[in-house]
Each structure stands twice: as C-alpha cells, then as structure tokens.
Design a protein around this motif. Sequence first.
Motif, PDB file in Angstrom:
ATOM      1  N   GLU A 169       0.829  -1.210   0.000  1.00 45.59           N
ATOM      2  CA  GLU A 169       0.000   0.000   0.000  1.00 45.59           C
ATOM      3  C   GLU A 169       0.860   1.254   0.000  1.00 45.59           C
ATOM      4  O   GLU A 169       0.572   2.228  -0.708  1.00 45.59           O
ATOM      5  N   ALA A 170       1.934   1.257   0.795  1.00 50.22           N
ATOM      6  CA  ALA A 170       2.808   2.435   0.848  1.00 50.22           C
ATOM      7  C   ALA A 170       3.481   2.673  -0.499  1.00 50.22           C
ATOM      8  O   ALA A 170       3.603   3.818  -0.945  1.00 50.22           O
ATOM      9  N   ALA A 171       3.922   1.599  -1.169  1.00 52.96           N
ATOM     10  CA  ALA A 171       4.583   1.738  -2.467  1.00 52.96           C
ATOM     11  C   ALA A 171       3.625   2.306  -3.501  1.00 52.96           C
ATOM     12  O   ALA A 171       3.972   3.216  -4.276  1.00 52.96           O
ATOM     13  N   ARG A 172       2.414   1.799  -3.516  1.00 54.28           N
ATOM     14  CA  ARG A 172       1.427   2.284  -4.484  1.00 54.28           C
ATOM     15  C   ARG A 172       1.093   3.754  -4.230  1.00 54.28           C
ATOM     16  O   ARG A 172       1.055   4.564  -5.157  1.00 54.28           O
ATOM     17  N   ASP A 173       0.840   4.093  -2.988  1.00 59.84           N
ATOM     18  CA  ASP A 173       0.494   5.482  -2.666  1.00 59.84           C
ATOM     19  C   ASP A 173       1.639   6.435  -2.984  1.00 59.84           C
ATOM     20  O   ASP A 173       1.422   7.549  -3.472  1.00 59.84           O
ATOM     21  N   LEU A 174       2.868   5.975  -2.702  1.00 62.14           N
ATOM     22  CA  LEU A 174       4.024   6.818  -2.970  1.00 62.14           C
ATOM     23  C   LEU A 174       4.208   7.029  -4.469  1.00 62.14           C
ATOM     24  O   LEU A 174       4.502   8.144  -4.923  1.00 62.14           O
ATOM     25  N   ALA A 175       4.014   5.978  -5.257  1.00 57.99           N
ATOM     26  CA  ALA A 175       4.134   6.093  -6.712  1.00 57.99           C
ATOM     27  C   ALA A 175       3.131   7.098  -7.264  1.00 57.99           C
ATOM     28  O   ALA A 175       3.453   7.890  -8.153  1.00 57.99           O
ATOM     29  N   LEU A 176       1.932   7.098  -6.742  1.00 58.34           N
ATOM     30  CA  LEU A 176       0.912   8.036  -7.194  1.00 58.34           C
ATOM     31  C   LEU A 176       1.195   9.459  -6.715  1.00 58.34           C
ATOM     32  O   LEU A 176       1.027  10.423  -7.461  1.00 58.34           O
ATOM     33  N   ALA A 177       1.638   9.579  -5.461  1.00 59.70           N
ATOM     34  CA  ALA A 177       1.880  10.899  -4.892  1.00 59.70           C
ATOM     35  C   ALA A 177       2.988  11.639  -5.621  1.00 59.70           C
ATOM     36  O   ALA A 177       2.981  12.868  -5.708  1.00 59.70           O
ATOM     37  N   ARG A 178       3.960  10.885  -6.166  1.00 56.80           N
ATOM     38  CA  ARG A 178       5.103  11.503  -6.811  1.00 56.80           C
ATOM     39  C   ARG A 178       4.922  11.685  -8.317  1.00 56.80           C
ATOM     40  O   ARG A 178       5.826  12.124  -9.000  1.00 56.80           O
ATOM     41  N   ASP A 179       3.764  11.301  -8.863  1.00 52.80           N
ATOM     42  CA  ASP A 179       3.527  11.444 -10.300  1.00 52.80           C
ATOM     43  C   ASP A 179       2.137  12.025 -10.513  1.00 52.80           C
ATOM     44  O   ASP A 179       1.133  11.301 -10.541  1.00 52.80           O
ATOM     45  N   ARG A 180       2.066  13.309 -10.694  1.00 60.64           N
ATOM     46  CA  ARG A 180       0.778  13.972 -10.866  1.00 60.64           C
ATOM     47  C   ARG A 180       0.051  13.469 -12.115  1.00 60.64           C
ATOM     48  O   ARG A 180      -1.181  13.381 -12.147  1.00 60.64           O
ATOM     49  N   GLY A 181       0.818  13.104 -13.147  1.00 56.87           N
ATOM     50  CA  GLY A 181       0.205  12.628 -14.372  1.00 56.87           C
ATOM     51  C   GLY A 181      -0.622  11.374 -14.183  1.00 56.87           C
ATOM     52  O   GLY A 181      -1.668  11.207 -14.811  1.00 56.87           O
ATOM     53  N   LEU A 182      -0.145  10.466 -13.327  1.00 55.45           N
ATOM     54  CA  LEU A 182      -0.891   9.238 -13.071  1.00 55.45           C
ATOM     55  C   LEU A 182      -2.201   9.517 -12.363  1.00 55.45           C
ATOM     56  O   LEU A 182      -3.118   8.701 -12.386  1.00 55.45           O
ATOM     57  N   ARG A 183      -2.288  10.690 -11.709  1.00 54.82           N
ATOM     58  CA  ARG A 183      -3.480  11.033 -10.947  1.00 54.82           C
ATOM     59  C   ARG A 183      -4.419  11.968 -11.687  1.00 54.82           C
ATOM     60  O   ARG A 183      -5.590  12.079 -11.321  1.00 54.82           O
ATOM     61  N   THR A 184      -3.926  12.642 -12.715  1.00 62.08           N
ATOM     62  CA  THR A 184      -4.755  13.667 -13.353  1.00 62.08           C
ATOM     63  C   THR A 184      -4.917  13.502 -14.856  1.00 62.08           C
ATOM     64  O   THR A 184      -5.929  13.923 -15.409  1.00 62.08           O
ATOM     65  N   ALA A 185      -3.945  12.912 -15.521  1.00 59.65           N
ATOM     66  CA  ALA A 185      -3.970  12.854 -16.990  1.00 59.65           C
ATOM     67  C   ALA A 185      -4.098  11.439 -17.532  1.00 59.65           C
ATOM     68  O   ALA A 185      -4.059  11.234 -18.743  1.00 59.65           O
ATOM     69  N   ALA A 186      -4.244  10.451 -16.662  1.00 54.42           N
ATOM     70  CA  ALA A 186      -4.305   9.056 -17.090  1.00 54.42           C
ATOM     71  C   ALA A 186      -5.758   8.579 -17.130  1.00 54.42           C
ATOM     72  O   ALA A 186      -6.680   9.298 -16.750  1.00 54.42           O
TER      73      ALA A 186
END
Length: 289
Positions: free
Chosen positions: A106-123
Amino acid sequence: MEPRGERRRTVLRRAAIGAGLAVTCTAAMLAVTVPLNAAGQDGTAGAAGTDRPGRADGPGRAASADGAPGTDGASRADDAPGVVEEPAPPAETGTGRDALTPDEIEAARDLALARDRGLRTAAEDVRGKDGDAQYLSTALARPSGDGGTGGDGHRRAEVYFYDYSDDTLVKKTVDLTDHEVVASERNGNAQPPPSRAEAAEAVDVLLDSPLGAGLKEDYRAATGRTLARAAQLDTRGLTYRAPEGVTGPAAKCGEHRCVRLFTRVADGPWIDVRHLVVDLSARTALRLP
C-alpha cells in the motif's frame, strides 16, 4: 427460440468440454510470462518474472491485483481525481528478500501516485475514468545492482500501472526505506496479464455487447438465473495479442489491451467463450476470425 430441453443438452455438452477447457486454461496460465526488462511483471509480489492471469470471482474480489495481497486492483472510488494524501511509511516491513507485506504494498502504491501527478490527473483507468491510471500489481524489486535489497539493505518495490489514455505500461521503482521513487519507466509495447479488476471489466463489457448473448443463455440454462454482472462468474483472463496476418478490429490487439476470457458458473460448468476477445482499450467485444 431453442427448446429448453435442447438448451440444457447444450449446456451439458459444454460441461463435458469443461474438463478439457480447465486443462487448457491452466496450461495457458502456466505458460504466461512477461519480459523482465521490456514489459515489467504483473504477478506474485516477490516472484520476479512470473505472472498469474487476472481472476474475478465474487463481490469485493474483482478489484485485487494478482500477487498483491490486501490491495485494491481498481482505481479507488473514494480518491478524488488529482488528490492523493502523502503516504505514511509502512507500519509493517519485511526483511531481505521476504515478500512485500500488505503495508509495504500500500505504501509503495500510494508513494508512486503521490510523486507522479500525471498518473493522478492525466491518465485513464480500465473504465475510461480520467484521472487515475489502472493499478496492476506491486512486486519486490529484483536484486540487481543497487535494486531490490542491494548492498545498502534498502527494500525496494516495483509498482505497475496501465494508462488506458495512451495504452502504455507504467513502472515505478520505489525505495521503501528512503520513502522515494527512484525510477520511472513507460513502455508502449508491453501487455502483462490482466489484473482481476480488468478481467471483471472485460466480462461486463462482453455482457453489454450482443456477443454476450450466448454467455447469458448458457448461464440461464445452467442456473435458471439471469447473468447481469461479472461477480456471478468465476473468471480468468489472459492477454490476447493478434497473430500475424489477422485482419479487422482484432488486429489492434497487442497495441490495444485485449483480454481472452475463461468463464464458469460458480461451482458449476465452464461456459466456452474462447472464440471471443474483449478489447478493453476500445471497450468492445470481438469474435476471433
């Protein structure tokens, strides 16, 4: 309309095929591998280079990615697009080459998303929802160079997403000790096995298509009930790539994310849909040529 008795005989014939289909499905699943460098991996956490196909087999289970125990394989509905809280360090951690713990995943997944705005907004996820790439799996990084648990003793994880907006596999390498993303890759020619969430979505796409009529009829003949959603079936999915020479819409499979399904009534017979493929990128069901 086909007489009821004849429909039941059809289902019994397909049930007789079931044993062979189960063997075929199992053999196919055991044979699936993903190139370690080009395509990453979509399998059991800590088992580098091996993959298990996606499975959707009941309410609440279709959202967990293979090999990532305790994780949600679909984009979480309670996360507003573009809003990801800064993840906390994992409460429980493994040692050495131990499999990743649920907290580490869970920490790895959340960290990957937190550090990449594109994965959260443009994907886009498998449902075509803007703002979230489709989560696939998380695995312990392989111990090469300073990766995995190298000389520094750090625990590292590889987190995989599929971005349906441009059909690319995204791999994030996360250092769980330093709590940072240390590498990021995109691959437009990689098709790892589908996650459970993707297999479930493929069934739903098929059920919404005219090509799903046979599946619904066989399910009703076997159970007396109406088939309306993926959770009513025990389903496995395998990635489908169009062989050379295939024409028509199926020729896009490989560039698009396509899934071949193996379905059965829960605790019942297999229903043969191997002649069909679901193009998740185009959200269409196809009959194989």
